[in-house]
Motif scaffolding. Structure first.
Motif, PDB file in Angstrom:
ATOM      1  N   GLN A  84       0.831  -1.202   0.000  1.00  0.00           N
ATOM      2  CA  GLN A  84       0.000   0.000   0.000  1.00  0.00           C
ATOM      3  C   GLN A  84       0.871   1.259   0.000  1.00  0.00           C
ATOM      4  OE1 GLN A  84      -2.504  -0.788   3.397  1.00  0.00           O
ATOM      5  NE2 GLN A  84      -4.178  -1.526   2.105  1.00  0.00           N
ATOM      6  N   ARG A  85       1.963   1.246   0.770  1.00  0.00           N
ATOM      7  CA  ARG A  85       2.883   2.384   0.767  1.00  0.00           C
ATOM      8  C   ARG A  85       3.500   2.578  -0.611  1.00  0.00           C
ATOM      9  NH1 ARG A  85       4.291   0.303   5.867  1.00  0.00           N
ATOM     10  NH2 ARG A  85       6.108  -0.733   4.996  1.00  0.00           N
ATOM     11  N   GLN A  86       3.861   1.475  -1.248  1.00  0.00           N
ATOM     12  CA  GLN A  86       4.444   1.563  -2.586  1.00  0.00           C
ATOM     13  C   GLN A  86       3.419   2.124  -3.579  1.00  0.00           C
ATOM     14  OE1 GLN A  86       5.924  -2.115  -4.205  1.00  0.00           O
ATOM     15  NE2 GLN A  86       6.981  -1.094  -5.867  1.00  0.00           N
ATOM     16  N   ILE A  87       2.169   1.712  -3.460  1.00  0.00           N
ATOM     17  CA  ILE A  87       1.113   2.236  -4.340  1.00  0.00           C
ATOM     18  C   ILE A  87       0.958   3.730  -4.136  1.00  0.00           C
ATOM     19  CG2 ILE A  87      -1.393   2.243  -4.730  1.00  0.00           C
ATOM     20  CD1 ILE A  87      -1.297  -0.814  -4.242  1.00  0.00           C
ATOM     21  N   GLU A  88       0.934   4.179  -2.874  1.00  0.00           N
ATOM     22  CA  GLU A  88       0.809   5.615  -2.588  1.00  0.00           C
ATOM     23  C   GLU A  88       1.985   6.391  -3.182  1.00  0.00           C
ATOM     24  OE1 GLU A  88       0.434   5.887   1.647  1.00  0.00           O
ATOM     25  OE2 GLU A  88      -1.555   4.974   1.646  1.00  0.00           O
ATOM     26  N   LYS A  89       3.181   5.845  -3.051  1.00  0.00           N
ATOM     27  CA  LYS A  89       4.371   6.504  -3.603  1.00  0.00           C
ATOM     28  C   LYS A  89       4.258   6.622  -5.127  1.00  0.00           C
ATOM     29  CE  LYS A  89       9.354   5.813  -4.064  1.00  0.00           C
ATOM     30  NZ  LYS A  89      10.458   4.887  -3.849  1.00  0.00           N
ATOM     31  N   LEU A  90       3.839   5.545  -5.779  1.00  0.00           N
ATOM     32  CA  LEU A  90       3.699   5.557  -7.228  1.00  0.00           C
ATOM     33  C   LEU A  90       2.597   6.508  -7.682  1.00  0.00           C
ATOM     34  CD1 LEU A  90       4.156   1.751  -7.969  1.00  0.00           C
ATOM     35  CD2 LEU A  90       5.771   3.590  -8.483  1.00  0.00           C
ATOM     36  N   GLU A  91       1.515   6.586  -6.908  1.00  0.00           N
ATOM     37  CA  GLU A  91       0.442   7.526  -7.244  1.00  0.00           C
ATOM     38  C   GLU A  91       0.940   8.966  -7.148  1.00  0.00           C
ATOM     39  OE1 GLU A  91      -2.661   6.301  -4.556  1.00  0.00           O
ATOM     40  OE2 GLU A  91      -3.576   5.004  -6.074  1.00  0.00           O
ATOM     41  N   LYS A  92       1.772   9.269  -6.136  1.00  0.00           N
ATOM     42  CA  LYS A  92       2.339  10.613  -6.000  1.00  0.00           C
ATOM     43  C   LYS A  92       3.251  10.931  -7.181  1.00  0.00           C
ATOM     44  CE  LYS A  92       2.228  10.935  -0.972  1.00  0.00           C
ATOM     45  NZ  LYS A  92       3.031  10.968   0.261  1.00  0.00           N
ATOM     46  N   GLN A  93       4.072   9.950  -7.592  1.00  0.00           N
ATOM     47  CA  GLN A  93       4.960  10.152  -8.731  1.00  0.00           C
ATOM     48  C   GLN A  93       4.154  10.390 -10.006  1.00  0.00           C
ATOM     49  OE1 GLN A  93       7.412   6.631  -8.718  1.00  0.00           O
ATOM     50  NE2 GLN A  93       8.912   7.510  -7.314  1.00  0.00           N
ATOM     51  N   LEU A  94       3.076   9.642 -10.180  1.00  0.00           N
ATOM     52  CA  LEU A  94       2.229   9.816 -11.354  1.00  0.00           C
ATOM     53  C   LEU A  94       1.601  11.200 -11.354  1.00  0.00           C
ATOM     54  CD1 LEU A  94       0.759   8.738 -13.872  1.00  0.00           C
ATOM     55  CD2 LEU A  94      -0.983   7.817 -12.340  1.00  0.00           C
ATOM     56  N   LYS A  95       1.078  11.648 -10.228  1.00  0.00           N
ATOM     57  CA  LYS A  95       0.471  12.979 -10.125  1.00  0.00           C
ATOM     58  C   LYS A  95       1.508  14.054 -10.446  1.00  0.00           C
ATOM     59  CE  LYS A  95      -2.582  16.075  -8.786  1.00  0.00           C
ATOM     60  NZ  LYS A  95      -3.138  16.808  -9.867  1.00  0.00           N
ATOM     61  N   TYR A  96       2.723  13.906  -9.904  1.00  0.00           N
ATOM     62  CA  TYR A  96       3.803  14.864 -10.187  1.00  0.00           C
ATOM     63  C   TYR A  96       4.096  14.904 -11.686  1.00  0.00           C
ATOM     64  CZ  TYR A  96       8.454  16.925 -10.399  1.00  0.00           C
ATOM     65  OH  TYR A  96       9.525  17.714 -10.726  1.00  0.00           O
ATOM     66  N   SER A  97       4.190  13.750 -12.321  1.00  0.00           N
ATOM     67  CA  SER A  97       4.489  13.697 -13.760  1.00  0.00           C
ATOM     68  C   SER A  97       3.370  14.318 -14.578  1.00  0.00           C
ATOM     69  CB  SER A  97       4.705  12.245 -14.203  1.00  0.00           C
ATOM     70  OG  SER A  97       5.843  11.710 -13.585  1.00  0.00           O
ATOM     71  N   GLN A  98       2.127  14.056 -14.192  1.00  0.00           N
ATOM     72  CA  GLN A  98       0.998  14.649 -14.912  1.00  0.00           C
ATOM     73  C   GLN A  98       1.009  16.172 -14.767  1.00  0.00           C
ATOM     74  OE1 GLN A  98      -2.178  12.435 -13.036  1.00  0.00           O
ATOM     75  NE2 GLN A  98      -2.304  10.968 -14.726  1.00  0.00           N
ATOM     76  N   ASP A  99       1.300  16.672 -13.561  1.00  0.00           N
ATOM     77  CA  ASP A  99       1.376  18.116 -13.342  1.00  0.00           C
ATOM     78  C   ASP A  99       2.510  18.727 -14.152  1.00  0.00           C
ATOM     79  OD1 ASP A  99      -0.780  17.969 -11.636  1.00  0.00           O
ATOM     80  OD2 ASP A  99       0.418  18.061  -9.792  1.00  0.00           O
TER      81      ASP A  99
END
Length: 126
Positions: A84-99
């Motif tokens: 779950q922590r890894q998923i949250e980290k990847l979601e943050k990275q995805l949001k950063y890349s989209q921004d």
């Protein structure tokens, strides 16, 4: 011989890998090709219909895996938390890349409004 191995696979509920190992087949793909060449689609359907439902097979597979590799609930919950922590980290990275992509596209739009062409035209030059 091929046909009997295929029928045994369809009726036994064993995996293709287990059957392949039992009969020293070169690969599981060999068994798959035999099934397609030796059995008619109707036979395949009838043999599959006689097998126990998937849920029963899944439960038996899970029981086998539990016996082979018993995990207690503490280690299982630790594993889940880690994932779950890894998923949250990847979601943050995805949001950063989209921004970042949005910001760069906005920057390019502003530059192109000033009359400077940055994006290439679509299509191939000839």
């Amino acid at each position: 011989m091929k046909r009997s191995i295929c029928i045994e696979y369809m009726q036994s509920g064993m995996s293709r890998k287990e059957i392949s190992l039992k009969y020293d087949l070169p690969s599981v793909n060999t068994l798959s090709s035999w099934i397609n060449s030796c059995l008619s689609p109707l036979e395949i359907h009838e043999k599959c219909a006689s097998l126990p439902p998937e849920t029963v097979q899944l439960e038996s597979n899970m029981a086998k895996k539990k016996e082979e590799n018993p995990l207690d609930t503490a280690s299982m919950s630790a594993l889940i938390e880690s994932q779950q922590r890894q998923i949250e980290k990847l979601e943050k990275q995805l949001k950063y890349s989209q921004d970042k992509v949005l910001a760069l596209n906005t920057l390019i739009d502003v530059i192109e409004e000033q009359g400077i062409k940055v994006r290439k035209k679509a299509g191939v030059k000839q």
